[in-house]
Design a protein around this motif. Structure first.
Motif, PDB file in Angstrom:
ATOM      1  N   ALA A   1       0.846  -1.194   0.000  1.00  0.00           N
ATOM      2  CA  ALA A   1       0.000   0.000   0.000  1.00  0.00           C
ATOM      3  C   ALA A   1       0.879   1.241   0.000  1.00  0.00           C
ATOM      4  O   ALA A   1       1.964   1.251   0.567  1.00  0.00           O
ATOM      5  CB  ALA A   1      -0.898   0.005   1.231  1.00  0.00           C
ATOM      6  N   LEU A   2       0.396   2.301  -0.642  1.00  0.00           N
ATOM      7  CA  LEU A   2       1.163   3.551  -0.706  1.00  0.00           C
ATOM      8  C   LEU A   2       0.868   4.379   0.551  1.00  0.00           C
ATOM      9  O   LEU A   2       0.161   5.382   0.510  1.00  0.00           O
ATOM     10  CB  LEU A   2       0.813   4.315  -1.981  1.00  0.00           C
ATOM     11  N   ASP A   3       1.414   3.930   1.677  1.00  0.00           N
ATOM     12  CA  ASP A   3       1.184   4.613   2.941  1.00  0.00           C
ATOM     13  C   ASP A   3       2.069   5.845   3.047  1.00  0.00           C
ATOM     14  O   ASP A   3       3.063   6.004   2.336  1.00  0.00           O
ATOM     15  CB  ASP A   3       1.471   3.660   4.105  1.00  0.00           C
ATOM     16  N   ALA A   4       1.722   6.692   4.018  1.00  0.00           N
ATOM     17  CA  ALA A   4       2.468   7.938   4.207  1.00  0.00           C
ATOM     18  C   ALA A   4       3.907   7.695   4.621  1.00  0.00           C
ATOM     19  O   ALA A   4       4.773   8.540   4.405  1.00  0.00           O
ATOM     20  CB  ALA A   4       1.762   8.793   5.263  1.00  0.00           C
ATOM     21  N   GLY A   5       4.181   6.528   5.233  1.00  0.00           N
ATOM     22  CA  GLY A   5       5.540   6.249   5.700  1.00  0.00           C
ATOM     23  C   GLY A   5       6.482   5.764   4.618  1.00  0.00           C
ATOM     24  O   GLY A   5       7.700   5.642   4.875  1.00  0.00           O
ATOM     25  N   ILE A   6       5.992   5.494   3.412  1.00  0.00           N
ATOM     26  CA  ILE A   6       6.829   4.934   2.346  1.00  0.00           C
ATOM     27  C   ILE A   6       8.027   5.835   2.010  1.00  0.00           C
ATOM     28  O   ILE A   6       9.158   5.340   1.899  1.00  0.00           O
ATOM     29  CB  ILE A   6       5.999   4.645   1.078  1.00  0.00           C
ATOM     30  N   PRO A   7       7.859   7.162   1.841  1.00  0.00           N
ATOM     31  CA  PRO A   7       9.030   7.994   1.550  1.00  0.00           C
ATOM     32  C   PRO A   7      10.110   7.922   2.630  1.00  0.00           C
ATOM     33  O   PRO A   7      11.305   7.880   2.320  1.00  0.00           O
ATOM     34  CB  PRO A   7       8.441   9.410   1.450  1.00  0.00           C
ATOM     35  N   LEU A   8       9.697   7.881   3.902  1.00  0.00           N
ATOM     36  CA  LEU A   8      10.673   7.779   4.986  1.00  0.00           C
ATOM     37  C   LEU A   8      11.375   6.417   4.966  1.00  0.00           C
ATOM     38  O   LEU A   8      12.585   6.331   5.206  1.00  0.00           O
ATOM     39  CB  LEU A   8       9.978   7.981   6.331  1.00  0.00           C
ATOM     40  N   LEU A   9      10.638   5.374   4.660  1.00  0.00           N
ATOM     41  CA  LEU A   9      11.239   4.044   4.591  1.00  0.00           C
ATOM     42  C   LEU A   9      12.202   3.941   3.413  1.00  0.00           C
ATOM     43  O   LEU A   9      13.256   3.301   3.512  1.00  0.00           O
ATOM     44  CB  LEU A   9      10.145   2.978   4.489  1.00  0.00           C
ATOM     45  N   LEU A  10      11.854   4.566   2.304  1.00  0.00           N
ATOM     46  CA  LEU A  10      12.787   4.613   1.170  1.00  0.00           C
ATOM     47  C   LEU A  10      14.053   5.381   1.545  1.00  0.00           C
ATOM     48  O   LEU A  10      15.168   4.984   1.162  1.00  0.00           O
ATOM     49  CB  LEU A  10      12.104   5.270  -0.035  1.00  0.00           C
ATOM     50  N   ALA A  11      13.879   6.476   2.300  1.00  0.00           N
ATOM     51  CA  ALA A  11      15.046   7.238   2.757  1.00  0.00           C
ATOM     52  C   ALA A  11      15.919   6.390   3.672  1.00  0.00           C
ATOM     53  O   ALA A  11      17.160   6.430   3.589  1.00  0.00           O
ATOM     54  CB  ALA A  11      14.589   8.501   3.484  1.00  0.00           C
ATOM     55  N   SER A  12      15.295   5.586   4.549  1.00  0.00           N
ATOM     56  CA  SER A  12      16.084   4.728   5.434  1.00  0.00           C
ATOM     57  C   SER A  12      16.844   3.668   4.642  1.00  0.00           C
ATOM     58  O   SER A  12      17.993   3.361   4.960  1.00  0.00           O
ATOM     59  CB  SER A  12      15.170   4.064   6.475  1.00  0.00           C
ATOM     60  N   ALA A  13      16.217   3.111   3.603  1.00  0.00           N
ATOM     61  CA  ALA A  13      16.910   2.123   2.767  1.00  0.00           C
ATOM     62  C   ALA A  13      18.131   2.745   2.088  1.00  0.00           C
ATOM     63  O   ALA A  13      19.212   2.136   2.040  1.00  0.00           O
ATOM     64  CB  ALA A  13      15.951   1.568   1.709  1.00  0.00           C
ATOM     65  N   PHE A  14      17.967   3.970   1.582  1.00  0.00           N
ATOM     66  CA  PHE A  14      19.089   4.671   0.952  1.00  0.00           C
ATOM     67  C   PHE A  14      20.203   4.936   1.966  1.00  0.00           C
ATOM     68  O   PHE A  14      21.390   4.746   1.680  1.00  0.00           O
ATOM     69  CB  PHE A  14      18.605   5.987   0.340  1.00  0.00           C
ATOM     70  N   LEU A  15      19.822   5.374   3.182  1.00  0.00           N
ATOM     71  CA  LEU A  15      20.821   5.698   4.200  1.00  0.00           C
ATOM     72  C   LEU A  15      21.546   4.447   4.694  1.00  0.00           C
ATOM     73  O   LEU A  15      22.760   4.484   4.943  1.00  0.00           O
ATOM     74  CB  LEU A  15      20.146   6.419   5.367  1.00  0.00           C
ATOM     75  N   TYR A  16      20.834   3.337   4.836  1.00  0.00           N
ATOM     76  CA  TYR A  16      21.502   2.083   5.224  1.00  0.00           C
ATOM     77  C   TYR A  16      22.504   1.661   4.151  1.00  0.00           C
ATOM     78  O   TYR A  16      23.622   1.215   4.459  1.00  0.00           O
ATOM     79  CB  TYR A  16      20.473   0.976   5.447  1.00  0.00           C
ATOM     80  N   ALA A  17      22.106   1.771   2.890  1.00  0.00           N
ATOM     81  CA  ALA A  17      23.022   1.430   1.801  1.00  0.00           C
ATOM     82  C   ALA A  17      24.234   2.349   1.801  1.00  0.00           C
ATOM     83  O   ALA A  17      25.373   1.903   1.608  1.00  0.00           O
ATOM     84  CB  ALA A  17      22.285   1.528   0.458  1.00  0.00           C
ATOM     85  N   LEU A  18      24.002   3.645   2.029  1.00  0.00           N
ATOM     86  CA  LEU A  18      25.108   4.605   2.072  1.00  0.00           C
ATOM     87  C   LEU A  18      26.062   4.284   3.221  1.00  0.00           C
ATOM     88  O   LEU A  18      27.290   4.356   3.064  1.00  0.00           O
ATOM     89  CB  LEU A  18      24.548   6.021   2.222  1.00  0.00           C
ATOM     90  N   HIS A  19      25.523   3.896   4.369  1.00  0.00           N
ATOM     91  CA  HIS A  19      26.367   3.534   5.502  1.00  0.00           C
ATOM     92  C   HIS A  19      27.240   2.330   5.174  1.00  0.00           C
ATOM     93  O   HIS A  19      28.436   2.311   5.495  1.00  0.00           O
ATOM     94  CB  HIS A  19      25.492   3.222   6.729  1.00  0.00           C
ATOM     95  N   ILE A  20      26.667   1.322   4.527  1.00  0.00           N
ATOM     96  CA  ILE A  20      27.429   0.125   4.172  1.00  0.00           C
ATOM     97  C   ILE A  20      28.559   0.467   3.204  1.00  0.00           C
ATOM     98  O   ILE A  20      29.698   0.015   3.360  1.00  0.00           O
ATOM     99  CB  ILE A  20      26.492  -0.938   3.563  1.00  0.00           C
ATOM    100  N   VAL A  21      28.264   1.298   2.207  1.00  0.00           N
ATOM    101  CA  VAL A  21      29.277   1.670   1.221  1.00  0.00           C
ATOM    102  C   VAL A  21      30.371   2.522   1.868  1.00  0.00           C
ATOM    103  O   VAL A  21      31.575   2.286   1.659  1.00  0.00           O
ATOM    104  CB  VAL A  21      28.632   2.427   0.038  1.00  0.00           C
ATOM    105  N   LEU A  22      29.992   3.519   2.658  1.00  0.00           N
ATOM    106  CA  LEU A  22      30.974   4.383   3.316  1.00  0.00           C
ATOM    107  C   LEU A  22      31.833   3.600   4.306  1.00  0.00           C
ATOM    108  O   LEU A  22      33.054   3.806   4.393  1.00  0.00           O
ATOM    109  CB  LEU A  22      30.278   5.531   4.042  1.00  0.00           C
ATOM    110  N   LEU A  23      31.210   2.689   5.051  1.00  0.00           N
ATOM    111  CA  LEU A  23      31.959   1.884   6.009  1.00  0.00           C
ATOM    112  C   LEU A  23      32.957   0.985   5.297  1.00  0.00           C
ATOM    113  O   LEU A  23      34.102   0.835   5.743  1.00  0.00           O
ATOM    114  CB  LEU A  23      30.994   1.047   6.850  1.00  0.00           C
ATOM    115  N   GLY A  24      32.525   0.385   4.181  1.00  0.00           N
ATOM    116  CA  GLY A  24      33.436  -0.455   3.416  1.00  0.00           C
ATOM    117  C   GLY A  24      34.642   0.313   2.902  1.00  0.00           C
ATOM    118  O   GLY A  24      35.749  -0.227   2.818  1.00  0.00           O
TER     119      GLY A  24
END
Length: 317
Positions: free
Chosen positions: A157-180
């Protein structure tokens, strides 16, 4: 190729395989620890606010990490310290975005959207690090995402929290890349302590306006201490060590086992039944990990054999 050359190649492959699989095994341990926290956190958050819980959790983990690091922290340059804190701040922002997004989206949808970091990580590695991402790795990432989808997705469902969850996915990926990128040649313990400081620098301002209140009950402090010391300090330390020995893309494929372990622990705790979704999702995640882990080793062995044959042909000529 002479028999002794083939034997030498097989002997060389053994240590190479071991050195490749040890970081993977350690990262699997991290995902198992993370997975153990889901049913604990669900109960604890009935008694304490999410922002308060996160702030105290990482404050405990950060204090322990700094105490263990001791003089190692003082030996770092200002630039190194700020870089480590900055990487931790990225993780802290991801935690906030995911936690707030969970308020406005079903948990199953949130789990799948957050897991999009599996495919975002190779893209960021390609753009930021100019890292070469093989076709097998892309296939593994898609399979891993499919496994997470089978485990957690029940309608989208296109809930209101989807943009924030997408932002968290991007930030987790960025953390993994930067840490590596950052972890190469660095002390894992001091880098872990710096990340904890960065996480606290983000989480505490978010928790302070309403006052930090944590009930003094074991139903809260039991999970809190486990998540601070095991899934916080120990897990981030082991992740930091493992990522120094494997690519960010390989690491993120292994991390998709987190929802598999979460489901297994929930089943063992009697909170969920065994379902076909777990079997299918776990099978896809396992296939993705094997493809990601064994693919480079098989290619290396093939190159070594071809090189040995070429050398043998040159000598015989």
């Amino acid at each position: 190729m002479p028999p002794n050359a083939e034997t030498a190649s097989s002997h060389a492959a053994g240590p190479a395989l071991l050195s490749s699989l040890l970081p993977t095994a350690c990262l699997l341990l991290v995902t198992a620890i993370w997975g153990s926290t889901f049913f604990m956190l669900k109960d604890a958050l009935d008694h304490v606010g999410a922002a308060d819980f996160l702030a105290v959790r990482f404050a405990i983990a950060g204090g322990a990490a700094c105490a263990l690091s001791g003089r190692r922290l003082r030996a770092l340059s200002r630039a190194q310290a700020l870089t480590g804190i900055g990487v931790g701040a990225v993780y802290g922002l991801a935690q906030i975005a995911q936690t707030v997004g969970l308020r406005y989206a079903p948990a199953s949808t949130a789990g799948f959207i957050t897991a999009l970091y599996v495919v975002i990580t190779p893209m960021l590695a390609l753009v930021l690090l100019r890292a070469r991402v093989s076709r097998a790795t892309w296939v593994a990432a898609v399979l891993a995402l499919g496994g997470v989808g089978a485990l957690s997705l029940d309608g989208l469902a296109l809930d209101a929290g989807i943009p924030l969850l997408l932002a968290s996915a991007f930030l987790y990926a960025l953390h993994i890349v930067l840490l590596g990128r950052l972890v190469k040649g660095r002390d894992p313990l001091s880098l872990t302590a710096l990340q904890m400081l960065g996480i606290c620098a983000v989480l505490w301002p978010a928790a302070l306006p309403g006052g930090v209140r944590v009930p003094m009950t074991w139903s809260v402090w039991g999970p809190l201490l486990w998540m601070a010391l095991a899934s916080g300090l120990l897990a981030l330390l082991v992740q930091t060590w493992a990522q120094a020995r494997m690519s960010a893309v390989r690491a993120v494929v292994v991390m998709t086992f987190e929802p598999v372990f979460a489901s297994l622990f929930a089943i063992l705790a009697g909170q969920e039944p065994m379902t076909w979704r777990l079997l299918v999702g776990g099978g896809l995640a396992l296939t993705a990990m094997l493809l990601s882990e064994l693919g480079p080793v098989v290619r290396a062995e093939g190159l070594a054999r071809r090189g040995g044959r070429a050398a043998s042909e040159i000598r015989s000529a």
